[in-house]
Design an enzyme around this catalytic site. Structure first.
Site, short mmCIF file in Angstrom:
data_model
loop_
_atom_site.label_atom_id
_atom_site.label_comp_id
_atom_site.label_asym_id
_atom_site.label_seq_id
_atom_site.Cartn_x
_atom_site.Cartn_y
_atom_site.Cartn_z
N SER A 161 11.32 -0.60 43.92
CA SER A 161 10.16 -1.36 43.47
C SER A 161 10.45 -2.86 43.52
O SER A 161 10.86 -3.37 44.55
CB SER A 161 9.75 -0.89 42.07
OG SER A 161 8.42 -1.25 41.79
N ASP A 194 5.99 4.35 45.04
CA ASP A 194 7.10 3.68 44.35
C ASP A 194 8.32 4.60 44.19
O ASP A 194 8.20 5.75 43.75
CB ASP A 194 6.61 3.23 42.97
CG ASP A 194 7.52 2.20 42.34
OD1 ASP A 194 8.71 2.48 42.16
OD2 ASP A 194 7.02 1.11 42.01
#
Length: 321
Positions: free
Chosen positions: A86, A202
């Site tokens: 991320s 993610d």
């Protein structure tokens, strides 16, 4: 007795006396040549461990990663591999491109929330997230010169999640911008990303602090940075807040499992910073500096322990305490 006989007897006596004289002398001592001892050969430099920096996810709290990196650079701790999830993949890619903490700070501090989140009604209603993610990808392309991961100065990997099969996907080749976008696509907030034949979201869904990825790539020592949030949040007022809070809970839970495998875990004190609060950049960076400075004795101890074990020929099974 004739004169000739007398002369011969005199010569014989002289010869006999000379022989006896030589026989009584001490024999000469033979001295062996001196032994030449070769000077000790200089030893080569001590072995160096392969050090990986693993940067976890946490949206705006990712500015703490900058402070950690600055401290490692100032303390001359080499980083041989960067792995990020991320926002960790975003900060990690910027650093891996130039290996310069000041350039990293300059670039990252230009980043605003509006550069990342292209919110739209159509995306929310007809798509699979509040934001498309095009802005994030464009920002990375505009601020990181190397287009492909293979061109970065430090070996780098971003971690994403295969949305269809729930598997961890390691992105260590191809487009830097696309990899960062995929690794940062928080489910419900960003639309999933099609990349390398997969639909990705993610990486924090499966591994918000991907230490295992660094180990698999040969890291001897792993320095991991945990910026997962304090999951307590009583200010949830809309659907976006619900999505972010659900992601925070999920990310924090898998961090609890994986962070135990780090040799050194750095945890900046920023748990109260909101996921999208980009007004706390300086505070987050300073918290990263403080946390990294506090971890320096543990980092040096891990390095010394590794070097001592390799020098003595008895490599430890694990560097972890």
């Amino acid at each position: 007795m004739t004169k000739a006989l007398t002369t011969r007897m005199a010569q014989f006596g002289a010869l006999l006396g000379l022989t006896l004289l030589l026989a009584c002398q001490t024999p000469a001592v033979v001295v062996p040549p001196p032994v030449v001892v070769a000077p000790p050969q200089p030893q080569g430099p001590p072995p160096k461990p392969k050090i990986a920096l693993v940067l976890g996810g946490g949206a705006a709290r990712g500015f703490a990663h900058i402070g950690v990196i600055r401290t490692l650079e100032q303390e001359k701790i080499p980083v041989d591999l960067v792995v990020g999830t991320s926002v960790g993949s975003l900060i990690g890619a910027i650093y891996a491109a130039d290996r310069n903490s000041f350039e990293l700070e300059w670039t990252a501090f230009q980043l605003q929330k509006e550069d990342l989140f292209d919110f739209g009604v159509l995306s929310t209603v007809a798509g699979m997230g509040f934001a498309k993610g095009d802005k994030l990808e464009a920002w990375v392309k505009g601020h990181i010169k190397p287009a492909n991961i293979e061109q970065l100065k430090i070996p780098f990997a971003a971690v994403a999640t295969d949305l269809n099969w729930g598997q961890k996907v390691v992105l260590d080749r191809g487009s830097v911008a696309r990899a960062v976008r995929a690794s940062s696509a928080i489910p419900g907030v960003f639309q999933p990303v099609q990349h390398q034949g997969k639909i990705l979201v993610d990486g924090g869904v499966v591994d918000n602090i991907p230490i295992s990825v660094a180990r698999a790539r040969g890291a001897d020592i792993v320095i991991a940075v945990d910026i997962s949030a304090n999951v307590g949040n009583t200010d949830i007022t809309n659907l976006l807040g619900v999505s972010l809070q659900a992601a925070n809970i999920m990310f924090a839970l898998n961090v609890e499992h994986s962070k135990k495998d780090a040799d050194v875990l750095i945890s900046p004190a920023i748990g109260d910073v909101g996921t999208l609060d980009f007004t706390q950049k300086k505070r987050c960076m300073e918290a990263g500096i403080v946390a990294a400075q506090q971890s320096m004795p543990a980092i040096r101890q891990a390095i010394d322990k590794w070097v001592a074990a390799r020098t003595s020929g008895t490599a430890p099974v694990s560097q972890r305490p």
